[in-house]
Design a protein around this motif. Structure first.
Motif, mmCIF file in Angstrom:
data_model
loop_
_atom_site.group_PDB
_atom_site.id
_atom_site.type_symbol
_atom_site.label_atom_id
_atom_site.label_comp_id
_atom_site.label_asym_id
_atom_site.label_seq_id
_atom_site.Cartn_x
_atom_site.Cartn_y
_atom_site.Cartn_z
ATOM 1 N N VAL A 149 -53.893 -16.959 -22.692
ATOM 2 C CA VAL A 149 -55.327 -16.939 -22.366
ATOM 3 C C VAL A 149 -56.090 -16.232 -23.488
ATOM 4 O O VAL A 149 -57.164 -16.669 -23.904
ATOM 5 C CB VAL A 149 -55.566 -16.234 -21.007
ATOM 6 C CG1 VAL A 149 -57.044 -16.025 -20.754
ATOM 7 C CG2 VAL A 149 -54.934 -17.035 -19.876
ATOM 8 N N SER A 150 -55.520 -15.142 -24.007
ATOM 9 C CA SER A 150 -56.158 -14.416 -25.111
ATOM 10 C C SER A 150 -56.291 -15.308 -26.333
ATOM 11 O O SER A 150 -57.307 -15.271 -27.023
ATOM 12 C CB SER A 150 -55.343 -13.173 -25.470
ATOM 13 O OG SER A 150 -55.319 -12.250 -24.408
ATOM 14 N N ILE A 151 -55.275 -16.119 -26.602
ATOM 15 C CA ILE A 151 -55.325 -17.034 -27.752
ATOM 16 C C ILE A 151 -56.471 -18.021 -27.579
ATOM 17 O O ILE A 151 -57.260 -18.252 -28.502
ATOM 18 C CB ILE A 151 -53.980 -17.775 -27.928
ATOM 19 C CG1 ILE A 151 -52.881 -16.795 -28.331
ATOM 20 C CG2 ILE A 151 -54.112 -18.886 -28.974
ATOM 21 C CD1 ILE A 151 -51.480 -17.381 -28.296
ATOM 22 N N ASP A 152 -56.601 -18.609 -26.386
ATOM 23 C CA ASP A 152 -57.686 -19.563 -26.126
ATOM 24 C C ASP A 152 -59.055 -18.915 -26.335
ATOM 25 O O ASP A 152 -59.942 -19.500 -26.954
ATOM 26 C CB ASP A 152 -57.603 -20.099 -24.691
ATOM 27 C CG ASP A 152 -56.447 -21.066 -24.489
ATOM 28 O OD1 ASP A 152 -55.979 -21.644 -25.493
ATOM 29 O OD2 ASP A 152 -56.019 -21.244 -23.327
ATOM 30 N N MET A 153 -59.215 -17.701 -25.823
ATOM 31 C CA MET A 153 -60.513 -17.032 -25.921
ATOM 32 C C MET A 153 -60.856 -16.685 -27.359
ATOM 33 O O MET A 153 -62.004 -16.805 -27.781
ATOM 34 C CB MET A 153 -60.531 -15.781 -25.040
ATOM 35 C CG MET A 153 -60.484 -16.109 -23.556
ATOM 36 S SD MET A 153 -60.748 -14.714 -22.426
ATOM 37 C CE MET A 153 -59.593 -13.500 -22.976
ATOM 38 N N VAL A 154 -59.882 -16.241 -28.154
ATOM 39 C CA VAL A 154 -60.160 -15.849 -29.529
ATOM 40 C C VAL A 154 -60.529 -17.072 -30.374
ATOM 41 O O VAL A 154 -61.373 -16.983 -31.263
ATOM 42 C CB VAL A 154 -58.986 -15.040 -30.120
ATOM 43 C CG1 VAL A 154 -57.885 -15.913 -30.662
ATOM 44 C CG2 VAL A 154 -59.455 -14.103 -31.205
ATOM 45 N N VAL A 155 -59.941 -18.226 -30.083
ATOM 46 C CA VAL A 155 -60.285 -19.451 -30.818
ATOM 47 C C VAL A 155 -61.734 -19.837 -30.547
ATOM 48 O O VAL A 155 -62.473 -20.205 -31.466
ATOM 49 C CB VAL A 155 -59.323 -20.600 -30.446
ATOM 50 C CG1 VAL A 155 -59.829 -21.931 -30.968
ATOM 51 C CG2 VAL A 155 -57.939 -20.330 -30.992
#
Length: 176
Positions: free
Chosen positions: A72-78
């Motif tokens: 989820v963190s990866i999706d948000m940072v993108v």
């Protein structure tokens, strides 16, 4: 893009690496092939954190996100980086920065679709009253604001007090 992936207090699994390549791969439409992206995963007390830094000449694009799930963190940072790049594309290019980090197709896109220029929609004039920082904090609380501009009665300079986490206050004293 070239990815430099590292971890603090976490083993970077093949699944995490693949997620970075898949998700951050969406950003490749903006950047040239030789652009480097530094990706750092970390875990602290059940907090899954990702930091992405893309250094460019004269500018750094950086985002970090924390959640309970690393994916989820990866999706948000993108999403954050995509917004930053599209918002600042015009600014970066207008300031004569090195455009070689961006793909030609991205630079030539017409910005009519989304106008992200910074616009000041309201301005306010007010008297800057001489007072002590403690009095400025009280005034800020009474107004319900997160910051307050005042003239410091001790130094006769314009200062700013602001709210910090944990019900504490900060004071900004500019140097000229």
């Amino acid at each position: 893009m070239n990815y430099i992936i590292s971890g603090k207090n976490i083993d970077v699994t093949e699944g995490l690496r693949q997620a970075v390549y898949d998700k951050l791969g969406r950003l490749e439409k903006f950047f040239s092939e030789d652009t480097k992206a530094q990706v750092t995963f970390s875990v602290e007390k059940e907090r899954q954190k990702i930091e992405v830094t893309i250094p460019m000449k004269g500018h750094i694009i950086r985002a970090e996100q924390v959640s309970d799930d690393m994916y989820v963190s990866i999706d948000m940072v993108v999403e954050i980086i995509e917004r930053q790049v599209t918002r600042y594309k015009k600014k970066i290019l207008d300031q004569s920065q090195d455009a070689s980090y961006f793909q030609d197709k991205f630079i030539e896109e017409d910005a009519d679709a989304e106008d992200d220029e910074i616009r000041i929609i309201r301005s306010k004039r007010f008297a800057v009253k001489p007072m002590y920082p403690e009095d400025a904090c009280v005034q800020m609380e009474l107004l319900g604001h997160a910051f307050y501009v005042f003239r410091n009665a001790e130094t006769d300079e314009v200062n700013v007090v602001y709210k910090r986490k944990g019900n504490t206050y900060g004071l900004i004293e500019p140097e000229f």
